[in-house]
Design an enzyme around this catalytic site. Structure first.
Site, mmCIF file in Angstrom:
data_model
loop_
_atom_site.group_PDB
_atom_site.id
_atom_site.type_symbol
_atom_site.label_atom_id
_atom_site.label_comp_id
_atom_site.label_asym_id
_atom_site.label_seq_id
_atom_site.Cartn_x
_atom_site.Cartn_y
_atom_site.Cartn_z
ATOM 1 N N ARG A 1 -1.358 4.750 7.926
ATOM 2 C CA ARG A 1 -2.050 3.581 8.210
ATOM 3 C C ARG A 1 -1.423 3.482 9.600
ATOM 4 N NH1 ARG A 1 -2.605 -0.805 4.901
ATOM 5 N NH2 ARG A 1 -2.958 -2.902 5.572
ATOM 6 N N THR B 1 0.827 -1.064 0.126
ATOM 7 C CA THR B 1 0.097 -0.087 -0.168
ATOM 8 C C THR B 1 0.969 1.517 0.100
ATOM 9 O OG1 THR B 1 -1.889 -1.191 1.095
ATOM 10 C CG2 THR B 1 -2.066 1.044 1.233
#
Ligand SMILES: [Zn+2]
Lengths: 151, 306
Positions: free
Chosen positions: B103, B54
């Site tokens: 995140r 990601t």
């Protein structure tokens, strides 16, 4: 005078909290810190109720509760009835229901929720007022009324 | 402005038009990924929990837009390991960056960050909660290969109990009229609350514990997820079901021509390698689509349109 009426006998000034689920009576005591009161407090537990089977009732002399206190109460004991009394007369009587949003009152039960790790005021959206179901604004965890823990 | 407050935290708060708008922007980035429209901007990528896949996708997106990237890839190397609060880290970084991609292992972390941050926050995953860029790239992949998001037969296979991506997909697809099939072992079936969500939002679905040719041959999209050993309390049960939810090339002989197979990756063995050369295999391209979708998300957060 009937027995149950005796227990809730007349109050000159103060507040009556009625229709408390039988297992929540002492939660109400703790939440309102009634054990610290110096005026007369009458606590009735496991009284007969047509509507609920058994119920609790609490009478507090010379004390009225703020909206914030009532709002807190509504979260742990939804659907109670609060009556205020002045000079032996009922001046206000209302059925307390849960607000749409519960802020800073309930703890999130998700151990991985940010609110349990940072100094964040908890926010819950009430998804079912009747059942007393909350959803955490941060982590989305659903909390059912019987699980509710106060911060 | 498609995204409210310009942060992207959850798909729950995106209207249908917001989603379609982001997908349309992503399509423009696919036709021309290199656009120096963020020249002079700084994008921070704060990965309190490592996720190389990601992070690389977001950083590539930022680079292709001409932005500079700052950040960290692991909380162990940052001040949060010294006990700094998330709020303080966000406040510090927002002094330097125009947008923060984050995140975090804690659920709700991105929502909280967006409430304290003066710059937009893009949620790149918060624990088991939300991962909106993954869902948007899933939708983009479906739209691109099928030409529509309505009236599709979408089959979700594998771990539907813990699979965050399949839950988010349902949230996003509430705006469209596609039909779902939930194929999972009994132990990992779609949780009741999501089935109720479907019913409340008019999402048509059926359920089965069997992954067979009939289901495959009537699907437009098959979305595979990992069935992880750790999810089973009884390893005997795992041994029994582990091979029942594997897709192999021979199972695709009667598939529709337009069928595409998606997977959020990384895969373990739930899609046999012999599927990779089948024209229906789309999971690697799907991951590539993540780049265009993330370019669109970053630009949208800064209120820049192409
Ligand atoms: Zn929470």
């Amino acid at each position: 005078m009937k027995k149950s009426e005796l227990v809730v006998a007349a109050l000159e000034n103060g507040t009556v909290i009625d229709h408390i689920p039988p297992d929540k009576v002492f939660d109400v005591v703790n939440l309102l810190k009634l054990q610290e009161m110096t005026t007369q407090v009458t606590i009735g537990a496991n009284l007969f109720s047509h509507k609920m089977g058994r119920k609790g009732i609490i009478k507090i002399a010379d004390r009225y509760f703020t909206d914030e206190e009532v709002s807190k109460l509504s979260v742990i004991v939804p659907n109670i009835v609060i009556t205020t009394i002045h000079d032996y007369e009922v001046t206000e009587k209302h059925h307390v229901t849960m607000p749409d949003k519960v802020v800073g009152i309930v703890r999130c039960l998700n151990p991985k929720c940010i609110t349990n790790h940072e100094p964040v005021r908890t926010v819950f959206n009430v998804t079912d007022k009747e059942a007393g179901t909350l959803r955490c604004h941060y982590c989305n965890k659903e909390i059912y009324s019987y699980e509710i823990k106060l911060v | 402005m498609a995204l409210q407050g310009r942060s992207l935290i959850s798909l729950e708060e995106l209207a249908k038009e917001d989603i379609l708008d982001l997908l349309a922007q992503a399509s423009k980035f696919e036709s021309e990924p290199n656009r120096k429209i963020l020249d002079g901007k700084v994008v921070a990528t704060l990965f309190f929990e490592p996720s190389t896949r990601t992070r690389l996708s977001f950083e590539t997106a930022a680079n292709r837009l001409g932005a500079r990237v700052i950040g960290f890839s692991d909380a162990a190397t940052t001040s949060s390991s010294k006990g700094e609060s998330l709020k303080d880290t966000i406040m510090m970084v927002s002094n330097y960056a125009d947008v923060i991609v984050m995140r975090h292992y804690l659920e709700g972390a991105a929502r909280y960050a967006s409430e304290v941050s003066p710059v937009p926050i893009i949620n790149a995953g918060d624990g088991a909660n939300q991962h909106p860029s993954q869902t948007l790239l899933d939708l983009y992949s479906m739209l691109k290969t099928q030409g529509r998001l309505d009236d599709l037969d979408i089959t979700l296979v594998g771990d539907l109990k813990y699979g965050r991506t399949v839950h988010s997909m349902l949230t996003a697809m509430r705006h469209f009229s596609s039909r779902f099939r939930f194929i999972a072992p009994r132990e990992l079936e779609m949780p009741q609350e999501y089935k109720e969500y479907c019913t409340e939002h008019g999402i048509v679905f059926t359920e089965s514990h069997e992954f067979n040719d009939e289901i495959i041959s009537t699907s437009d999209i098959i979305y595979m997820t990992r069935v992880q050993k750790e999810r089973f309390t009884d390893l005997m049960v795992y041994e029994k079901v582990k091979n029942a939810f594997i897709l192999r090339n021979q199972m695709l002989s009667n598939a529709r021509e337009n069928l595409k197979i998606l997977h959020p990756l990384p895969r373990v063995n739930e899609i046999d390698q012999d599927v990779d050369s089948n024209p229906a295999a789309y999971y690697f391209k799907q991951a590539k689509n993540g780049l265009y979708v993330r370019e669109a998300i970053i630009c949208d957060s800064l209120n820049i349109k192409v």
